[in-house]
Design an enzyme around this catalytic site. Structure first.
Site: not given
Length: 416
Positions: A237, A135, A70, A73
């Site tokens: 993140k 997320s 993730s 992202k």
């Protein structure tokens, strides 16, 4: 010709400065210290960069491809930020949730989700918070489909933009970071991307520091462990898949210093939290930023050949702040190196020399120095006279050792 002088830059205390020939201009190098070499981490990939000075503090397989999970992202969010900045999108615009986005990224998918309902409309600002804080895979797919028509086309756009940003070790196959053999990034690329988000979109970077977000009656908390550690962290993140393990791209600020950290390949959320805190604390504790030079401030003079002036001041074109190991500062040596004498004419701003910083527990740093003023070439008559003068003095210097030898032989014995 080589000259030696003492030098004390900007309150450092005495250091050595050698002005010498033999090296041309060298671009600034990132710092990689022996302190860092002795430091270990459980992460398979790790990178720590002092952002203000663009200095690498720690590097472990940072340019080796990995599954970013993730953390990719960040690129999905970047694409939205870019459209917002261009003005072709606003935070109040709404996107529709497709059946595909709900099935692949919604509650039924078993992955990270924002719990979007199929057929509903969602504000762009809420989708951004769903991507950054929760997320949500569903939020990522909704963004991709509404901006590019489908997720594959959005991934193509991500790849084009990534190349423009210099992310040479990255390739995207989707907007979510779900595992795919052709979906990869490097820790180095994640750090570059984090820097772009921080610097290019300060008005939206604030989302990364939010610790919770409630949507559709469901509150979810930010998984970034450093946000809860009271150490100046304000983004970015986390990532996790069974293939990649646990990762984190994070940034923290202490005073004027900002450090970006990327880690990946850890075995648990606990290990990720502990390693992230340990590495970030190490970076702030063991390094400091030093204001070495102000832009335009003369650091030394270089000799000029056939110029209206015999010397030209050497300056830095910009304020020079360097990140240094605290333990190395006391015994550092600073040198200025250039090929000399320098031939006139010289224009102000011409690159002429290299500032070299060396010390214990660190590899040397190199920064360019430029001409502080313009030096015109001598007139034709002046060049002729300088050449004659150089020839006369050159011959005199060559003859000097022999003359001294003869004089010593002719000298009478001292009285006894």
């Amino acid at each position: 010709m080589t000259a030696l002088r003492s030098f004390a830059p900007c309150g450092w205390g005495a250091t050595g400065l050698a002005l010498g020939a033999g090296l041309g201009l060298v671009v600034a190098l990132p710092l990689m210290t022996d302190v860092a070499k002795a430091f270990e981490t459980k992460a398979d990939h790790a990178l720590l960069i002092n952002l203000g000075t663009n200095t690498v503090l720690f590097d472990k397989a940072a340019d080796v491809s990995m599954t970013p999970s993730s953390m990719s992202k960040l690129m999905t969010a970047y694409m939205v930020f870019d459209r917002l900045k261009q003005g072709s999108l606003s935070l109040d615009d709404t996107f529709t949730v497709s059946e595909n986005a709900w099935r692949k990224g919604g509650a039924a998918s078993g992955g990270s989700t924002m719990f979007l309902e199929p057929g509903s409309t969602v504000r762009v600002e809420d989708l951004l918070r769903g991507i950054i804080i929760q997320s949500g895979n569903d939020a990522c797919i909704v963004v991709a489909e509404n901006l590019a028509g489908d997720e594959a086309s959005f991934a193509d756009a991500m790849n084009r933009r990534a190349q423009e940003l210099g992310l040479t070790g990255s390739h995207f196959m989707n907007a979510t970071g779900l595992p795919d053999p052709q979906h990869y990034m490097t820790a180095h690329d994640l750090a570059i991307l984090a820097e772009h988000i921080i610097r290019d979109f300060p008005e939206y970077y604030r989302f990364y520091g939010e610790t919770e977000f409630t949507y559709n009656g469901i509150t979810q908390h930010n998984r970034n462990p450093l946000l809860y550690k009271n150490m100046g962290a304000d983004g970015l993140k986390t990532g996790h898949t069974s293939v990649a393990g646990y990762g984190l791209t994070a940034s923290a600020k202490e005073g004027d210093r900002r450090v970006v950290m990327v880690i990946n390949g850890l075995k648990s959320t606990k290990e990720r939290s502990e390693e992230a805190e340990r590495l970030m604390a190490w970076a702030f504790r063991n390094f400091e930023d030093v204001n070495l030079l102000k832009a335009g401030e003369p650091i030394s003079n270089a000799e000029v050949w056939l110029g209206e002036d015999d010397t030209v001041p050497l300056v830095s074109a910009k304020d020079l702040v360097v990140s240094l190991p605290r333990a190395a500062r006391r015994d550092m040596v600073v040198r200025v190196v250039y090929d000399g004498p320098l031939a006139a004419p010289i224009n102000a701003g011409d690159p002429l020399a290299t500032l070299v910083i060396e010390g214990p527990d660190m590899q040397r740093l190199e920064y360019p120095l430029v001409a502080g003023k313009k030096v015109e070439e001598l007139s034709l008559l002046g060049r002729v006279m300088a050449s004659i003068k150089n020839a006369i003095f050159g011959m005199a210097q060559e003859a000097l050792p022999e003359d001294l030898n003869k004089a010593s032989q002719a000298a009478p014995e001292p009285s006894k």
